[in-house]
Enzyme design. Structure first.
Site, PDB file in Angstrom:
ATOM      1  N   ALA A 116     -16.218  12.169  13.528  1.00 25.92           N
ATOM      2  CA  ALA A 116     -17.682  12.220  13.527  1.00 25.92           C
ATOM      3  C   ALA A 116     -18.237  12.667  14.874  1.00 25.92           C
ATOM      4  CB  ALA A 116     -18.257  10.851  13.156  1.00 25.92           C
ATOM      5  N   ASP A 131     -18.060   6.061 -15.082  1.00 18.47           N
ATOM      6  CA  ASP A 131     -19.075   6.724 -14.263  1.00 18.47           C
ATOM      7  C   ASP A 131     -18.574   8.018 -13.634  1.00 18.47           C
ATOM      8  OD1 ASP A 131     -21.445   5.181 -14.410  1.00 18.47           O
ATOM      9  OD2 ASP A 131     -20.504   3.617 -13.213  1.00 18.47           O
ATOM     10  N   HIS A 179     -11.025   2.602  -2.205  1.00 25.37           N
ATOM     11  CA  HIS A 179     -11.936   3.252  -1.267  1.00 25.37           C
ATOM     12  C   HIS A 179     -12.439   4.583  -1.795  1.00 25.37           C
ATOM     13  CE1 HIS A 179     -13.371   5.122   2.490  1.00 25.37           C
ATOM     14  NE2 HIS A 179     -13.523   3.884   2.940  1.00 25.37           N
ATOM     15  N   SER A 195     -18.251   4.350   5.915  1.00 28.47           N
ATOM     16  CA  SER A 195     -17.745   5.210   4.843  1.00 28.47           C
ATOM     17  C   SER A 195     -18.795   5.388   3.755  1.00 28.47           C
ATOM     18  CB  SER A 195     -16.487   4.598   4.210  1.00 28.47           C
ATOM     19  OG  SER A 195     -15.360   4.777   5.018  1.00 28.47           O
ATOM     20  N   ASP A 240     -10.031  11.383   0.880  1.00 22.80           N
ATOM     21  CA  ASP A 240     -10.054   9.919   0.825  1.00 22.80           C
ATOM     22  C   ASP A 240      -8.793   9.430   0.135  1.00 22.80           C
ATOM     23  OD1 ASP A 240     -11.270   7.126   0.458  1.00 22.80           O
ATOM     24  OD2 ASP A 240     -12.986   8.237   1.231  1.00 22.80           O
TER      25      ASP A 240
END
Length: 385
Positions: free
Chosen positions: A289, A164, A187, A328, A155
């Site tokens: 995909a 986090d 992103h 995504s 990515d």
């Protein structure tokens, strides 16, 4: 090739110096975002000694009127890659045809361009992390948090300093810039938060909050624009993921069919890596995909695994959070669920995981949705709703 060095320097494409050696850091590289898709070609060559490869590069430059822009070993396929600048060649298609008949060249293709798939929404009043409830993930956290599962995230740059994510990233690598600098792009940071944000603070909780995440920057974002990747950066990132034995490979990208990436993804599947990719935002599956063996995530009817992808709260650069949408984000949810599945049962194969995910699709408010509890425990086990 010495006669071209000054020209290479003017073009900003030289990042190393000859002679080449077998050490990975000494191969000639280039910033991925300097390689224009229409006029740069990637060639794969059987691996050989550095001196022989250097001589072959010189010969190919002279024979075809191109300039060497970058090179690197693609050890996952046991080949060496040359990237040639063909901007001075008037007929690039003819050049490709000629190269395809050359016995010295294994494969040749244009550098292709890919984009990160995302739709942004910013309503601050949307319910917090409804996606985990919709997926029925929280009941499963008593049985699996993704421990011991390694998730590779191909990515844009992930903010490894986000509260986090600060203790969640096992590794951060940059396959875009030759001289990496600490970056935080929207992103990649959002995708990482969905997959594995920590469950030990006051921020959000990821689907698999104990999985090991490996950030593989192959895409770049500028001035808030959608992210861009290409064959060069994606191939290097996927190669690293294969060689470093990730268990799950998250590809929240979409673009044109790419022979080299197809070969690498098939190598990943052969190595037992579960590959999850974004289905795209249209009515047909996008590449990669659409490849056989790849788990497509999104809301495309048919083979894709439906997962939350509208107004999902996740991490943003600079210790922030934001709402994001798009396939995504569905991909990140599915990758997280796969990590939970593998932590519970490491013997699961990519094919078995794909089958169980399809069997775990249920109707939620008249819409198909993956049920993580069913995927992990099986259809005959009771799952808390």
């Amino acid at each position: 090739m010495i006669r071209f060095l000054a020209l290479f320097a003017a073009l900003g494409l030289i990042v190393g110096a000859l002679p080449r050696t077998a050490s990975a850091q000494d191969w000639r590289l280039a910033d991925a975002n300097t390689l224009a898709p229409a006029t740069f070609l990637i060639l794969t060559i059987p691996q050989d000694e550095p001196q022989a490869l250097a001589a072959l590069a010189d010969t190919l430059e002279a024979d075809f009127g191109v300039l060497l822009a970058a090179e690197w070993p693609l050890n996952a396929l046991a080949v060496h890659c040359f990237v040639f600048d063909a901007r001075n060649v008037p007929d690039v298609d003819g050049l490709i045809d000629a190269m395809e008949t050359d016995a010295r060249i294994r494969t040749v293709q244009r550098v292709r361009s890919f984009s990160l798939t995302e739709v942004l929404h910013t309503d601050p009043l949307l319910p917090l992390q409804w996606s985990l409830r919709s997926l029925h993930v929280l009941p499963i956290h008593a049985l699996s948090l993704g421990e011991g599962v390694r998730v590779g995230i191909v990515d844009s740059a992930i903010d490894g300093g986000h509260p986090d994510l600060a203790n969640r990233m096992a590794d951060l690598r940059d396959f875009v810039a030759v001289e990496p600098t600490p970056l935080a792009e929207a992103h990649g940071t959002a995708v990482a938060g969905v997959i594995g944000a920590a469950a030990t603070n006051e921020g959000i909780v990821g689907v698999a909050p104990s999985a090991e995440m490996v950030g593989l920057r192959a895409c770049w974002q500028q001035d808030g624009a959608p992210g861009v990747c290409n064959s060069f950066s994606l191939a290097r990132a996927i190669n690293f993921a294969i060689l470093n034995e990730v268990d799950v490979l998250n590809l929240s990208v979409g673009g044109p069919e790419d022979p080299l990436l197809t070969e690498l993804i098939e190598a990943a599947l052969d190595a037992g890596i579960v590959v999850v990719a974004a289905s795209g935002e249209g009515e047909e599956l996008v590449y990669p995909a659409a490849l056989d063996g790849v788990i497509a995530a999104g809301q495309v009817a048919g083979r894709s695994v439906p997962a939350p992808m509208i107004d999902v709260l996740t991490t943003a650069p600079g210790a922030a959070h934001r709402y994001v949408s798009g396939s995504s984000i569905a991909t990140a949810h599915v990758s997280g669920v796969v990590a939970l599945m593998l932590a519970k049962d490491p013997t699961l194969t990519p094919a078995a995981i794909s089958e169980r995910l399809q069997e775990a699709i249920r109707e939620v408010e008249a819409q198909p949705m993956l049920n993580a509890c069913t995927a992990i425990l099986g259809p005959n086990e009771a799952c808390a709703l």
